[in-house]
Enzyme design. Sequence first.
Site, PDB file in Angstrom:
ATOM      1  N   ASP A  62       0.845  -1.200   0.000  1.00 13.60           N
ATOM      2  CA  ASP A  62       0.000   0.000   0.000  1.00 13.60           C
ATOM      3  C   ASP A  62       0.883   1.254   0.000  1.00 13.60           C
ATOM      4  OD1 ASP A  62      -2.217   1.870   0.764  1.00 13.60           O
ATOM      5  OD2 ASP A  62      -3.308   0.014   1.057  1.00 13.60           O
ATOM      6  N   HIS A  93      -3.792   6.010   3.395  1.00  8.36           N
ATOM      7  CA  HIS A  93      -4.446   4.792   2.922  1.00  8.36           C
ATOM      8  C   HIS A  93      -3.793   3.538   3.512  1.00  8.36           C
ATOM      9  CE1 HIS A  93      -5.797   1.827  -0.134  1.00  8.36           C
ATOM     10  NE2 HIS A  93      -6.798   2.655  -0.369  1.00  8.36           N
ATOM     11  N   SER A 143     -10.918  -1.075  -0.839  1.00  9.47           N
ATOM     12  CA  SER A 143      -9.628  -1.009  -0.136  1.00  9.47           C
ATOM     13  C   SER A 143      -9.803  -1.253   1.357  1.00  9.47           C
ATOM     14  CB  SER A 143      -8.996   0.373  -0.305  1.00  9.47           C
ATOM     15  OG  SER A 143      -8.458   0.521  -1.577  1.00  9.47           O
TER      16      SER A 143
END
Length: 763
Positions: A148, A215, A552
């Site tokens: 990520d 994220h 996600s």
Amino acid sequence: MCLQSLTLLIIFTLFYSHAFALKKSYIVYLGSHAHPFTLLSQAHLDRVAHSHRTFLASFLGSHQSAEDAIFYSYKRHINGFAAVLDDKKASEIAKHPNVASIFLNKGRKLHTTHSWDFMLLEKHGVVHKSSLWKKARFGEDTIIANLDTGVWPESKSFSDEGYGDVPARWKGSCHGDVPCNRKLIGAKYFNKGYLAYAKFPSNSTFETPRDLDGHGTHTLSTAGGNFVPGANVFGLGNGTASGGSPKARVASYKVCWPPFKGAECFDADILAAIDAAIGDGVDVISASVGGDAGDYMNDGLSIGSFVAVKNGVTVVCSAGNSGPKPGTVSNVAPWIITVGASSMDREFQAFVELSNGSRFEGTSLSTPLPENKMYDLISAADGKAANASALQALLCKKDSLDPEKVKGKIVVCLRGDNARVDKGQQAATAGAVGMILCNDKASGNEIISDAHVLPASQVNYKDGEAVFSYLNSTKDHKGYITAPNTQLHTKPAPFMASFSSRGPNTITPGILKPDITAPGVNVVAAYTEATGPTDIESDNRRTPFNVESGTSMSCPHISGIVGLLKTLRPQWSPAAIRSAIMTTSRTRDNTRKPMVDATFHKATPFGYGAGHVQPNKASHPGLVYDLNTGDYLDFLCAIGYENKVVQLFADDPLYTCREGANLLDFNYPSITVPKLTDSVTITRKLTNVGPPSTYRSYFHAPLGVEVSVEPKQLTFSKVGEEKMFQMTIGATSEKALGYVFGELTWTDSKHYVRTPIVVQLSS
Ligand SMILES: *[C@@H]1O[C@H](CO)[C@@H](O)[C@H](O)[C@H]1NC(C)=O
Ligand SMILES: *[C@@H]1O[C@H](CO)[C@@H](O)[C@H](O)[C@H]1NC(C)=O
Ligand SMILES: *[C@@H]1O[C@H](CO)[C@@H](O)[C@H](O)[C@H]1NC(C)=O
Ligand SMILES: *[C@@H]1O[C@H](CO)[C@@H](O)[C@H](O)[C@H]1NC(C)=O
Ligand SMILES: *[C@@H]1O[C@H](CO)[C@@H](O)[C@H](O)[C@H]1NC(C)=O
């Protein structure tokens, strides 16, 4: 006419020959290593890198130019390299018999507190003894990797307080300005594929495994973050945050960088990260990234995860955020667990009140309005700047609102096109005091809680229409947005998020994807403190936890659950783990009715796969549909890859495709028959992982389809015993066409091993 096409041809040819000389970054995949992976001495790795240079030198003319061109050698588990090449050399290399595939280094996109309570791992914060958390010791023996945007190591979710020594088998490490501890045991970054594409020089932004985006911290903490009490976003959603495997060790592999021309995570980096992660000794790889679904051989995530699964590592990926359009699901390789996203039973309510007395339930995580009074309301279309179009203004796009018109008012914007939080930012920039964000038709009832930069509420499509018609119906329109509050046990839940990418699988229509759904709407988890919760540059707020939505976010929920199963059932293969998760899932919501989508129509397996995960049940599925590397090779043969390509994927250089390898008999835990005209017979094999027992089959046949199962009963007398059955699926004379859905269940009255059936009826 003739002249015109000649001109076109000439222009094209000129362009083409120019493009010919252009160099691009490619990945050359050479299939399995000749070495067994126990022989990974440094000298051996050097020999592999040398062999890659020698191989490329045979095309480029010298060792030096091969060395200059190669920017990654994949040496440990994946065998191949990434290099900058021109098209001509690339097509010469493609013809070499040792090359399994060569493909462009493409960019891919990145696709809490309450979710574990929703999935019954806890109840009001109390962990019951039947919880998989208790049974699997909170995932303590598992190592979870996340591909990520990196990690924020200072987050409490990654504190190592109370942890013992790092497992002796761990070979990973931390790089740069991210220190390892006994919880966060790895942090590496991979940027060469990104930089080869972006072609700008590297600097400190690209030389760190630290998460500057948020994220990666969010996804990693959802998979394996600690219990952190008092986690909230500006006071909302307050509770104890945790990952699915709260006691697991975690490792971050940063492969995603600031978006450049729409792409952020590159194949060459993904392959390098997976090669490192397998070598470091991870058990689970969680990757919330993906692009458009493509050929398995031209996709770094698909090739990398094949090698990972071959080494016993389970790989979990997000299905994508391109729904609700059919055929949008990505990461469809059958060795990956592909995860869709759905809601949970918690909402952050912010009511919209109109001066005519109407009140609509919306959502947000923003601050309240400054005064307790009715404010002027204005449709963003009416607030348009002189040089903007009404549509741009209605969508609250950049520079489309006239400050003269919207200052001090609540602006009503339409969802779609630009980011939801960007609309809030544009309204705030133009001087608005608040924003009502109205769903468009496609997003229906899916309302998303964002930490907007101004007081705001997002309402569903129907309520949004009422707000707009109120604005049309009167000149003196006023309204109010209440301060957000947290509401639990909302119904119906779960329902499919409209953004969640949908089947059918466009690459292999005979495999159902996604496999499963998990919470992916309004998920609270740890966040970076390098940026504000909206990720907008001018947003100076910082919050250690943030709310995010997307597949996600659902993907690491499954990764965390896989972590628990790895601790509890270390002997299960990645396919057995997936089967357990799929066959024990549910398709009904908390109203006991079939799960719906965001427009409240009945959802289908193209949205949720087998259903919504139920972690406690996944630990004792009774029976599993298992698969091994040989089955995946058979799969590649069955879908038409040539024997010599499949051979490169096998460890055995003499591997040959099995005669009659057939996709219908591929032992997947879902059953899909594309283009059924007459009738087919499929074979499946069940493996007992529970106590001795006798299972009976029953099914709901899809509309217009006749189903029979033989034998109808299977008796298992010990663990590990395998039994086959056959299922015949035939089209009846009814005129139903298109996709129809049913299910098959094997049960001994204690276990329910449920498998979705998807049939495409064609004439
Ligand atoms: C690094 O380079 C990128 C791209 O040129 C640029 O956007 C970024 O601001 C630079 N970062 C630093 C810290 O100089
Ligand atoms: C969150 O909950 C904890 C424990 O109940 C409490 O101590 C804390 O004050 C709460 N925080 C907020 C912001 O509500
Ligand atoms: C409208 O004009 C302003 C001021 O000249 C400019 O900043 C803005 O970008 C323009 N907006 C659009 C949508 O073209
Ligand atoms: C409100 O009026 C605008 C402009 O006339 C129109 O485009 C829109 O459809 C109307 N909306 C509703 C919900 O009536
Ligand atoms: C307020 O106006 C809207 C739009 O005309 C309408 O749909 C709604 O029913 C009205 N509310 C009340 C309480 O009359």
